[in-house]
Write an enzyme that holds these catalytic residues in place. Structure first.
Site, PDB file in Angstrom:
ATOM      1  N   HIS A 202       7.799  -4.466   2.629  1.00  0.00           N
ATOM      2  CA  HIS A 202       7.392  -3.899   1.086  1.00  0.00           C
ATOM      3  C   HIS A 202       7.054  -4.621   0.215  1.00  0.00           C
ATOM      4  CE1 HIS A 202       6.768  -1.374   5.174  1.00  0.00           C
ATOM      5  NE2 HIS A 202       5.758  -1.305   4.237  1.00  0.00           N
ATOM      6  N   ARG A 309      -1.819   3.104   1.775  1.00  0.00           N
ATOM      7  CA  ARG A 309      -0.582   3.473   2.159  1.00  0.00           C
ATOM      8  C   ARG A 309      -0.243   5.076   1.186  1.00  0.00           C
ATOM      9  NH1 ARG A 309       0.047  -2.566   2.791  1.00  0.00           N
ATOM     10  NH2 ARG A 309       0.937  -2.343   5.024  1.00  0.00           N
ATOM     11  N   ARG A 346      -4.130   6.387   5.753  1.00  0.00           N
ATOM     12  CA  ARG A 346      -2.829   7.253   6.283  1.00  0.00           C
ATOM     13  C   ARG A 346      -1.878   8.112   6.034  1.00  0.00           C
ATOM     14  NH1 ARG A 346       1.351   2.231   7.873  1.00  0.00           N
ATOM     15  NH2 ARG A 346       2.044   2.710   5.180  1.00  0.00           N
ATOM     16  N   GLU A 449       1.993   1.031  16.153  1.00  0.00           N
ATOM     17  CA  GLU A 449       3.429  -0.191  16.232  1.00  0.00           C
ATOM     18  C   GLU A 449       4.380   0.347  16.082  1.00  0.00           C
ATOM     19  OE1 GLU A 449       3.010   1.036  11.670  1.00  0.00           O
ATOM     20  OE2 GLU A 449       3.009   2.470  11.659  1.00  0.00           O
ATOM     21  N   ASN A 472       3.040  -5.218  11.244  1.00  0.00           N
ATOM     22  CA  ASN A 472       4.474  -5.733  10.795  1.00  0.00           C
ATOM     23  C   ASN A 472       5.755  -4.429  11.499  1.00  0.00           C
ATOM     24  OD1 ASN A 472       2.632  -6.526   9.192  1.00  0.00           O
ATOM     25  ND2 ASN A 472       2.828  -4.690   7.277  1.00  0.00           N
ATOM     26  N   ASP A 473       5.482  -3.831  11.753  1.00  0.00           N
ATOM     27  CA  ASP A 473       6.396  -3.002  12.449  1.00  0.00           C
ATOM     28  C   ASP A 473       6.090  -3.623  14.363  1.00  0.00           C
ATOM     29  OD1 ASP A 473       8.125  -1.158  10.931  1.00  0.00           O
ATOM     30  OD2 ASP A 473       5.907  -0.428  10.173  1.00  0.00           O
ATOM     31  N   ARG A 483      12.304  -5.923   9.858  1.00  0.00           N
ATOM     32  CA  ARG A 483      11.800  -7.254   9.135  1.00  0.00           C
ATOM     33  C   ARG A 483      11.170  -7.400   7.779  1.00  0.00           C
ATOM     34  NH1 ARG A 483       6.994  -2.143   8.105  1.00  0.00           N
ATOM     35  NH2 ARG A 483       5.859  -3.476   6.200  1.00  0.00           N
ATOM     36  N   CYS A 520      -4.717  -4.352  10.549  1.00  0.00           N
ATOM     37  CA  CYS A 520      -4.008  -3.411   9.776  1.00  0.00           C
ATOM     38  C   CYS A 520      -2.947  -4.564   8.856  1.00  0.00           C
ATOM     39  CB  CYS A 520      -4.077  -2.203   9.062  1.00  0.00           C
ATOM     40  SG  CYS A 520      -2.967  -1.036   9.599  1.00  0.00           S
TER      41      CYS A 520
HETATM   42  C1  PEP Z   1       2.371  -2.175   9.963  1.00  0.00           C
HETATM   43  O1  PEP Z   1       3.129  -1.814  10.239  1.00  0.00           O
HETATM   44  O2  PEP Z   1       1.677  -3.628   9.929  1.00  0.00           O
HETATM   45  C2  PEP Z   1       1.592  -1.463   8.558  1.00  0.00           C
HETATM   46  C3  PEP Z   1       0.575  -1.865   8.646  1.00  0.00           C
HETATM   47  O3  PEP Z   1       1.817  -0.499   8.552  1.00  0.00           O
HETATM   48  P1  PEP Z   1       3.166  -1.020   7.121  1.00  0.00           P
HETATM   49  O4  PEP Z   1       3.355  -2.349   6.924  1.00  0.00           O
HETATM   50  O5  PEP Z   1       3.371  -0.726   5.779  1.00  0.00           O
HETATM   51  O6  PEP Z   1       4.922  -0.164   7.701  1.00  0.00           O
HETATM   52 MG    MG Z   2       4.034   0.215   9.524  1.00  0.00          MG
END
Ligand code: PEP
Ligand code: MG
Length: 591
Positions: A202, A309, A346, A449, A472-473, A483, A520
Site C-alpha cells: 500500500h 479506498r 469500498r 480478490e 493485487n490481493d 505483496r 481495480c
Molecule cells: C486489490 O487487492 O487489488 C485492491 C484493489 O485492493 P487493495 O489494493 O486496496 O487491497
Molecule cells: Mg485488496
C-alpha cells in the site's frame, strides 16, 4: 563517491533531488518548512531548547545523592559535552538557515548525520556514545515540543510550500506506513525510496497515486544514503543513483524533460472517449484514497470512481474512528466532485499492510499480528464490528441522495458474508427511513480478490449487482506471495497462468451472468496488461488518475475483437507474457 542501489520500481519517471532521511520512529517529529522571516526565531527555539536541556542536566547532576555511582555523574557530563558540541547545535542551526527546516526536523537530520559517524568509529567506547547522543536529542525534542507550533502536526507532516530555486527533496526511509504516505501526499517530496515493500504494497500504491517516481524494496538505501546527498530515482527500472556524476545528471535531466513532454502529450487525450479501433467503449475509472483525489480523477478524464479506498478516512486518528457525519461529508464530497459520474465506495479494508495507525507493515508483521494478510481484515473486520459497519453503511446511503453511488465489499469469500451484508443493509435502510433521511438504492458489488471467490463466482453472482477484481490481493493469495515483502517480490507474478485463468474466467462468468465487471487492482493501470485484459472481455478499468492517459492511448490503438481471438494462445502458454507479446503484436505498432 557515486554508487547505485537497486529496488523495485513502483512509480514511473525520473526524480532528481536531495535526500531527506526520515529514518526511524525514534525521530518522531514534525517536519515543516519555516518562512525566511521566521528563521531567526526558529534558530532561537533550538538555542532555547539547548539551554533548557543544559539546565535540566545540571540540576540532575547537582541533585545526585552522595552515594550515587560515579558513572552517573560522568554520564551526565558526557551528555552535557554532547549538548554543547558544535557538531550538534551549530550544525542544526545550519539546517534551519540553509534548508529552512523547522528546528525538530533540523535536529533529527543532524542526528542522522552524527549517528552514522558514530557507527563508523573504530573505538567501541566512542561507538557506544551514539546512544547517549540519541538521549540528548530526545531531551532536546521534548524541550522543543513544549513551545512547538508544529508539534501537533504529527511525525510525517510536511507542509507543502513553494521554494523557488530550492533543490527538490526526495524521501528516503526504511519503511513508511500507508498512514504516513497519506500525509506525504500533501508534501514537498518529489520522489520516494524505501528499504521495504513490494510493487503492490500500500505504500507503493499511495506513491503511485501521487504520481511521483518511487523505488521500494531496496533493502539498504536508508543505510547507505546520507542526509542531503544528491540522488536520482529512476522509477522506470528501479535504480537509485547516489551522488551522480555531472554526465549522469545531465543524461537524467534530459530523460526527465522527455517524460514531462510525453505526459503533456498524453494529457491532450483527456477529452477523447476511450473507444477501441473496433468501436468497443471502455470505461476508465479512477482509484482514489480521499475525496480530494476526485479532482485529479476528473482532470485526468476518468468517467467515474471505480474504487474509493475508504479505509484511508480511518487512518491517522489515534485510534478514533470517523463519525457517521464525517464519513457522510467525505462520500458526499466525492460524489459531488464527480459531477454525476458513478462513485464506487469500498467499505473499510484495514488490516494486513494497512493498519489504522502509523505502524509499518514490517512492524505489524514482526511484532503484532501473526499473519495479518490472512487475519481479521476488510469485511471480516466490518462484520466483527457491526456498529462500525452500520455506521459506515448509513453514511454511504445518506450520500447516495447526492449522486450515483455504488457499494463495494472487500475480501468476500463466503456466501454467508453476502447474506450478512444484505441483512445489515436492510437494517440500515430501515433506520434511515425511520429517521426520515433521504437515500436511494445502491448497487452492491463484491471484490474478487480471494481465489475462493473467483472459483465459486457462479454461486456469488446471483446475489450481487457487479464485481470488481482486485488483482493485487488475488495474486497475493493465489501465489501465496506477501505483496509487501520485497524478499519474494520476484515471485509476485501477474502473468502467472493461474492468475490469468482466474481473472479470465471471472470476467467471462460475470459477462455471461449479465453483471458488470471491472478490474481495480494495479494491473488495470499498467499498460503492459491493457491488451490482455481487453482480450479477456474487460470493458471497465479502474486505476490511479495519473495512469488513465497512457491506458487510454493503449485502448485507442487496440482492436478488441482481434485481441480476443489471440487470447487462448496466451492462456495456454507456459510463458504467457512472451506469448502475449507475440500474439497481441500489431504489425507496425510499437509495443
Ligand atoms: C486489490 O487487492 O487489488 C485492491 C484493489 O485492493 P487493495 O489494493 O486496496 O487491497
Ligand atoms: Mg485488496
Amino acid at each position: 563517491m557515486s554508487f547505485q542501489v537497486f529496488g523495485i520500481p513502483v512509480s514511473r519517471g525520473v526524480a532528481i533531488g536531495r535526500a531527506v532521511l526520515v529514518a526511524s520512529s525514534r525521530v518522531d517529529v514534525a517536519h515543516y518548512f519555516v518562512d525566511e522571516a521566521d528563521i531567526p526565531e526558529e534558530t532561537k527555539r533550538a538555542l532555547r531548547a539547548r539551554d533548557e536541556v543544559a539546565r535540566e542536566l545540571e540540576t540532575l547532576k547537582q541533585e545526585l545523592p552522595d552515594d550515587a555511582p560515579q558513572e552517573l555523574a560522568a554520564l551526565l557530563d558526557v551528555h552535557l559535552m554532547l549538548l554543547h558540541d558544535e557538531a550538534l547545535i551549530d550544525a542544526t542551526k545550519q539546517w534551519i538557515v540553509e534548508r529552512h527546516y523547522n528546528a525538530e526536523w533540523a535536529l533529527s537530520a543532524q542526528l542522522e548525520v552524527l549517528a552514522r559517524q558514530f557507527d563508523e568509529m573504530e573505538d567501541d567506547y566512542l561507538r557506544e556514545r551514539k546512544a547517549d547522543l540519541e538521549q540528548v536529542v530526545e531531551r532536546l525534542l521534548a524541550a522543543l515540543s513544549s513551545d512547538a507550533q508544529g508539534a501537533q502536526l504529527g511525525a510525517a507532516s510536511i507542509v507543502q510550500r513553494d521554494f523557488d530555486g530550492e533543490d527538490p527533496l526526495l524521501l528516503v526511509a526504511a519503511d513508511v506506513a500507508p498512514a504516513d504516505m497519506l500525509q506525504f501526499k500533501k508534501s514537498v517530496f518529489q520522489g520516494f525510496i524505501t528499504d521495504i515493500g513490494g510493487k503492490t504494497s500500500h505504500t507503493a500504491i499511495v506513491a503511485r497515486s501521487m504520481d511521483i517516481p518511487a523505488v521500494v524494496g531496496t533493502r539498504e538505501a536508508s543505510r547507505l544514503i546520507r542526509q542531503d546527498d544528491w540522488v536520482i530515482i529512476d522509477g522506470d527500472v528501479g535504480a537509485v543513483i547516489v551522488n551522480p556524476s555531472p554526465i549522469m545528471l545531465e543524461e537524467y535531466r534530459f530523460r526527465q524533460r522527455q517524460s514531462e513532454l510525453e505526459r503533456a502529450r498524453l494529457t491532450r487525450l483527456r477529452h477523447t472517449p476511450a473507444v477501441t479501433l473496433d468501436g468497443e467503449r471502455i470505461e476508465l475509472h479512477a482509484n482514489i484514497e480521499m475525496p480530494a483525489d476526485a479532482t485529479a480523477a476528473v482532470a485526468a478524464g476518468a468517467t467515474g470512481v471505480g474504487l474509493f479506498r475508504s479505509e484511508f478516512l480511518f487512518m491517522n486518528r489515534g485510534g478514533d474512528l470517523p463519525s457517521e457525519e464525517e464519513q457522510f461529508q467525505a462520500y458526499k464530497a466525492a460524489v459531488e466532485a464527480m459531477g454525476g459520474m458513478p462513485v464506487t465506495i469500498r467499505t473499510v479494508d484495514v488490516g494486513a499492510d494497512k493498519p489504522l495507525d502509523r505502524m509499518t507493515a514490517n512492524e505489524l508483521r514482526h511484532e503484532h499480528v501473526l499473519n495479518p494478510a490472512m487475519g481479521l481484515r476488510a469485511i471480516r473486520w466490518s462484520l466483527a464490528e457491526p456498529a462500525m459497519f452500520r455506521q459506515q453503511l448509513r453514511a454511504i446511503y445518506r450520500a447516495s441522495a447526492f449522486g450515483k453511488l455504488r457499494l463495494l465489499i472487500p475480501m468476500v469469500a463466503h456466501l454467508a458474508e453476502i447474506r450478512q451484508i444484505q441483512e445489515t443493509i436492510r437494517r440500515v435502510k430501515q433506520q434511515l427511513a425511520d429517521a426520515g433521511q433521504a437515500f436511494t438504492d445502491i448497487e452492491l458489488g463484491v471484490m474478487v480478490e480471494i481465489p475462493a471467490a473467483a472459483v465459486m463466482l457462479p454461486l456469488l453472482l446471483p446475489h450481487v449487482d457487479f464485481i470488481s477484481i482486485g488483482t493485487n490481493d488475488l495474486i497475493q493469495y493465489t501465489l501465496a506471495i506477501d505483496r509487501a515483502d520485497e524478499a519474494v517480490a520476484h515471485l509476485y507474478d501477474p502473468w502467472h497462468p493461474a492468475v490469468l485463468q482466474l481473472i479470465s474466467t471471472s470476467i467471462a462468468q460475470a459477462r455471461t451472468a449479465g453483471k458488470s465487471v471491472s478490474v481495480c487492482g494495479e494491473m488495470a493501470g499498467d499498460v503492459a496488461f491493457t491488451d490482455v485484459l481487453l482480450a479477456m472481455g474487460l470493458r471497465s478499468f479502474s486505476m490511479h488518475p495519473s495512469q488513465i492517459p497512457a491506458v487510454k492511448q493503449r485502448v485507442l490503438r487496440a482492436d478488441a475483437g482481434r485481441l480476443a481471438q489471440a487470447l487462448p494462445m496466451v492462456l495456454q502458454a507456459e510463458d504467457p507474457e512472451k506469448a502475449a507479446q507475440l500474439a497481441f503484436a500489431t504489425p507496425g505498432r510499437a509495443q
